[in-house]
Design an enzyme around this catalytic site. Structure first.
Site, PDB file in Angstrom:
ATOM      1  N   LYS A 116       0.650  -1.120   0.414  1.00 38.07           N
ATOM      2  CA  LYS A 116      -0.306  -0.339   0.235  1.00 38.07           C
ATOM      3  C   LYS A 116       0.500   0.983   0.006  1.00 38.07           C
ATOM      4  O   LYS A 116       0.410   2.551  -0.909  1.00 38.07           O
ATOM      5  CB  LYS A 116      -1.096  -0.313   1.007  1.00 38.07           C
ATOM      6  CG  LYS A 116      -2.140  -1.105   1.135  1.00 38.07           C
ATOM      7  CD  LYS A 116      -2.933  -0.943   2.387  1.00 38.07           C
ATOM      8  CE  LYS A 116      -3.331  -2.289   2.992  1.00 38.07           C
ATOM      9  NZ  LYS A 116      -4.456  -2.366   2.007  1.00 38.07           N
ATOM     10  N   ARG A 289      -5.663  -6.583  -9.201  1.00 36.16           N
ATOM     11  CA  ARG A 289      -5.989  -8.577 -10.059  1.00 36.16           C
ATOM     12  C   ARG A 289      -7.352  -7.902 -10.392  1.00 36.16           C
ATOM     13  O   ARG A 289      -8.179  -7.301 -10.415  1.00 36.16           O
ATOM     14  CB  ARG A 289      -6.488  -9.479  -8.541  1.00 36.16           C
ATOM     15  CG  ARG A 289      -6.673  -8.635  -7.492  1.00 36.16           C
ATOM     16  CD  ARG A 289      -6.639  -9.942  -6.507  1.00 36.16           C
ATOM     17  NE  ARG A 289      -6.691  -9.398  -5.384  1.00 36.16           N
ATOM     18  CZ  ARG A 289      -8.365  -8.917  -5.171  1.00 36.16           C
ATOM     19  NH1 ARG A 289      -9.268  -8.535  -5.730  1.00 36.16           N
ATOM     20  NH2 ARG A 289      -8.635  -8.524  -3.285  1.00 36.16           N
TER      21      ARG A 289
HETATM   22  P1  ADP Z   1      -7.511  -3.825   3.042  1.00 38.44           P
HETATM   23  O1  ADP Z   1      -6.198  -3.763   1.850  1.00 38.44           O
HETATM   24  O2  ADP Z   1      -6.857  -4.709   4.142  1.00 38.44           O
HETATM   25  O3  ADP Z   1      -9.051  -4.511   2.180  1.00 38.44           O
HETATM   26  P2  ADP Z   1      -8.177  -0.915   2.554  1.00 38.44           P
HETATM   27  O4  ADP Z   1      -7.462  -0.051   2.202  1.00 38.44           O
HETATM   28  O5  ADP Z   1      -8.886  -1.279   1.282  1.00 38.44           O
HETATM   29  O6  ADP Z   1      -7.492  -2.135   2.968  1.00 38.44           O
HETATM   30  O7  ADP Z   1      -8.842  -0.667   3.483  1.00 38.44           O
HETATM   31  C1  ADP Z   1     -10.547  -0.762   3.235  1.00 38.44           C
HETATM   32  C2  ADP Z   1     -11.474  -0.205   3.995  1.00 38.44           C
HETATM   33  O8  ADP Z   1     -10.674   0.600   5.160  1.00 38.44           O
HETATM   34  C3  ADP Z   1     -11.616   1.380   3.242  1.00 38.44           C
HETATM   35  O9  ADP Z   1     -12.996   1.016   2.201  1.00 38.44           O
HETATM   36  C4  ADP Z   1     -12.837   1.693   4.328  1.00 38.44           C
HETATM   37  O10 ADP Z   1     -13.123   1.640   5.003  1.00 38.44           O
HETATM   38  C5  ADP Z   1     -11.493   1.589   5.605  1.00 38.44           C
HETATM   39  N1  ADP Z   1     -10.852   2.807   5.849  1.00 38.44           N
HETATM   40  C6  ADP Z   1      -8.920   2.133   5.355  1.00 38.44           C
HETATM   41  N2  ADP Z   1      -8.373   3.819   4.773  1.00 38.44           N
HETATM   42  C7  ADP Z   1      -9.110   4.516   5.252  1.00 38.44           C
HETATM   43  C8  ADP Z   1      -8.360   5.652   5.964  1.00 38.44           C
HETATM   44  N3  ADP Z   1      -7.469   6.545   6.287  1.00 38.44           N
HETATM   45  N4  ADP Z   1      -9.631   6.319   6.933  1.00 38.44           N
HETATM   46  C9  ADP Z   1     -11.101   5.894   6.397  1.00 38.44           C
HETATM   47  N5  ADP Z   1     -11.072   4.805   6.489  1.00 38.44           N
HETATM   48  C10 ADP Z   1     -10.282   3.861   5.986  1.00 38.44           C
END
Ligand code: ADP
Length: 452
Positions: A116, A289
């Protein structure tokens, strides 16, 4: 074009690959674990190879076993599906070394974006707005840097996925202990303890852009998917178009996703994920993906993303331009039906499906590997089906979703279908005005279940 595709996966996504390949006149090879002998993908493929016992580590994640199956079955390409080896750049490289085409992004691109924090660096270079945060992975942190970002903040595992490894820190006094705990947790879950810090957005929506890039330098972005309805950061419902986006924001987001894909040298299909709050969007990560929720885009854009993946991997050019990719043909909603008990902390419910009646009729698609009499093994994730409904607008799609969820009858295991029906019938969900905390804010589950 390829002759025979090996599918390094199981469940509904393996069935999805087989269907696309068959429509293209290509042969398929299924691999399966001993626990998956009865899975529909095994019966559907032209041939099938057992690659080991039930636990994923000993079968679907065993690269050597998968590559050997490809060799003995004479496959010339490998489709990884999602999960398992799909984002493993080493596996993509190992495929190439054995003369197999990996149907997915090139390993250099997934390496650039897989972490990330690395993905955010590429995004910043491509002038894509990011959630404010630390510039790279951190082990120790200058409290002043965090003050500048502003509490509350979120600690995230760089190698994280599936909503795991995130911790909210609301004040400076908690920071040190939470950082240490997050690093330990990340190391245990992902084999890598690197973490970084991001500003916590308090009321975001999750909105993502599907992209497709061929090997000739063409990149297009499709209409967005809104995946705001989540439980513990895991998506439950995905829809397109988002009830929250204006055409201008959509275009900006698509432009940002294309810039990012180009900056990373991305090829094949992928998803650029953003959070959206107060009219602004912020990049969070790339999923290198095909995603679970791809059928929503297939419906809205009128495209077969699985076929597209295969054609791109075979070196074909994108068959359409951005203008065509941007067209919105309908409203689509996907429900992930999991064999879990929503009244009991979403406890997985493996077991035998004594009965299974799937919904049908106009605008209803069900992707599943399950059938009446099928026994859901306990080793894997609990998604048993995806229900995708389409209609000419959102209100009609919601009514159709309710109707289709009502037709779904599962006997033998508990499922999340009733939870989906509750969400769809909720006035706030119907209004379109909600954020990622919708399930907790509106007490869709009883308190105990929501926090279990
Ligand atoms: P993963 O790869 O574990 O799924 P993500 O980075 O895609 O993690 O984030 C998953 C979810 O977590 C997002 O859809 C959102 O709901 C929450 N999230 C991620 N980053 C933030 C942030 N900076 N502030 C608030 N919620 C967040």
């Amino acid at each position: 074009m390829f002759k025979r595709i090996l599918i390094a996966n199981r469940s509904e996504i393996a069935v999805r690959v087989i269907r696309a390949a068959r429509e293209m006149g290509l042969e398929t090879v299924a691999v399966y674990s001993e626990a998956d002998r009865e899975s529909r993908h095994v019966a559907m493929a032209d041939r099938a190879v057992c690659i080991g016992p039930g636990p994923s580590k000993l079968s679907y994640l065993d690269q050597e076993a998968v590559l050997t199956a490809a060799k003995i079955s004479g496959a010339d390409a490998v489709h990884p599906g999602y999960g398992f080896l799909s984002e493993n750049a080493d596996f993509a490289e190992a495929c190439a070394k054995r003369g197999l085409v990996f149907i997915g992004p090139p390993p250099q691109a997934s390496r650039k974006l897989g972490f990330k924090s690395a993905g955010k660096a590429v995004a910043r270079e491509a002038s894509v707005p990011c959630v404010p945060g630390t510039k790279g992975d951190i082990s120790t942190v200058d409290p002043k840097e965090i003050e500048a970002i502003g509490y509350p903040v979120l600690i995230k595992a760089s190698a994280g996925g599936g909503g795991k490894g995130m911790r909210v820190v609301r004040e400076a006094s908690e920071l040190k202990s939470q950082l240490e705990a997050a690093a330990t947790e990340a190391k245990a879950a992902f084999g890598d303890g690197s973490v970084f810090i991001e500003k916590l957005l308090e009321r975001p929506r999750h909105v993502e852009i599907q992209i497709a890039a061929d090997t000739h330098g063409n990149v297009v972005a499709f209409p967005e998917r809104d995946c705001t309805v989540q439980r513990r950061h895991q998506k439950l419902i995905e829809e397109s178009p988002s009830p929250a986006l204006t055409p201008e924001i959509r275009r900006e987001m698509q432009g940002a996703a294309v810039r990012l894909a180009k900056a990373a040298g991305y090829q094949n299909v992928g998803t650029v994920e953003f959070l959206f709050q107060d009219g602004k969007f912020y990049f969070i990560e790339v999923n290198a993906r095909l995603q679970v929720e791809h059928p929503v885009t297939e419906a809205v854009a009128g495209v077969d993303l699985m076929e597209l993946m295969i054609r791109i991997a075979a070196g074909e050019k994108l068959p359409f331009d951005q203008e065509r990719a941007s067209q919105i043909r309908c409203h689509a909603i996907e429900h992930r039906i999991n064999a879990e008990d929503p009244d009991n902390g979403f406890m997985p419910c493996p077991g035998r499906l004594n009965g299974l009646e799937l919904p049908g009729g106009a605008g209803v698609r069900v992707d599943t590997h399950a059938y009446p009499g099928y026994t859901i093994p306990s080793y894997y994730d609990s998604m048993i089906a995806k229900l995708i409904v389409t209609a000419e607008d959102r209100p009609r799609a919601l009514r159709r979703a309710l109707r289709a969820l009502g037709e779904l009858k599962v006997d033998g295991v508990k499922t999340t279908a009733s939870l989906h029906a509750k969400v769809v019938a909720h006035p706030v969900f119907m209004s379109g005005d909600f954020d990622t905390h919708f399930i907790e804010t509106h007490k869709i589950l009883d308190r105990e279940a929501a926090h279990a």
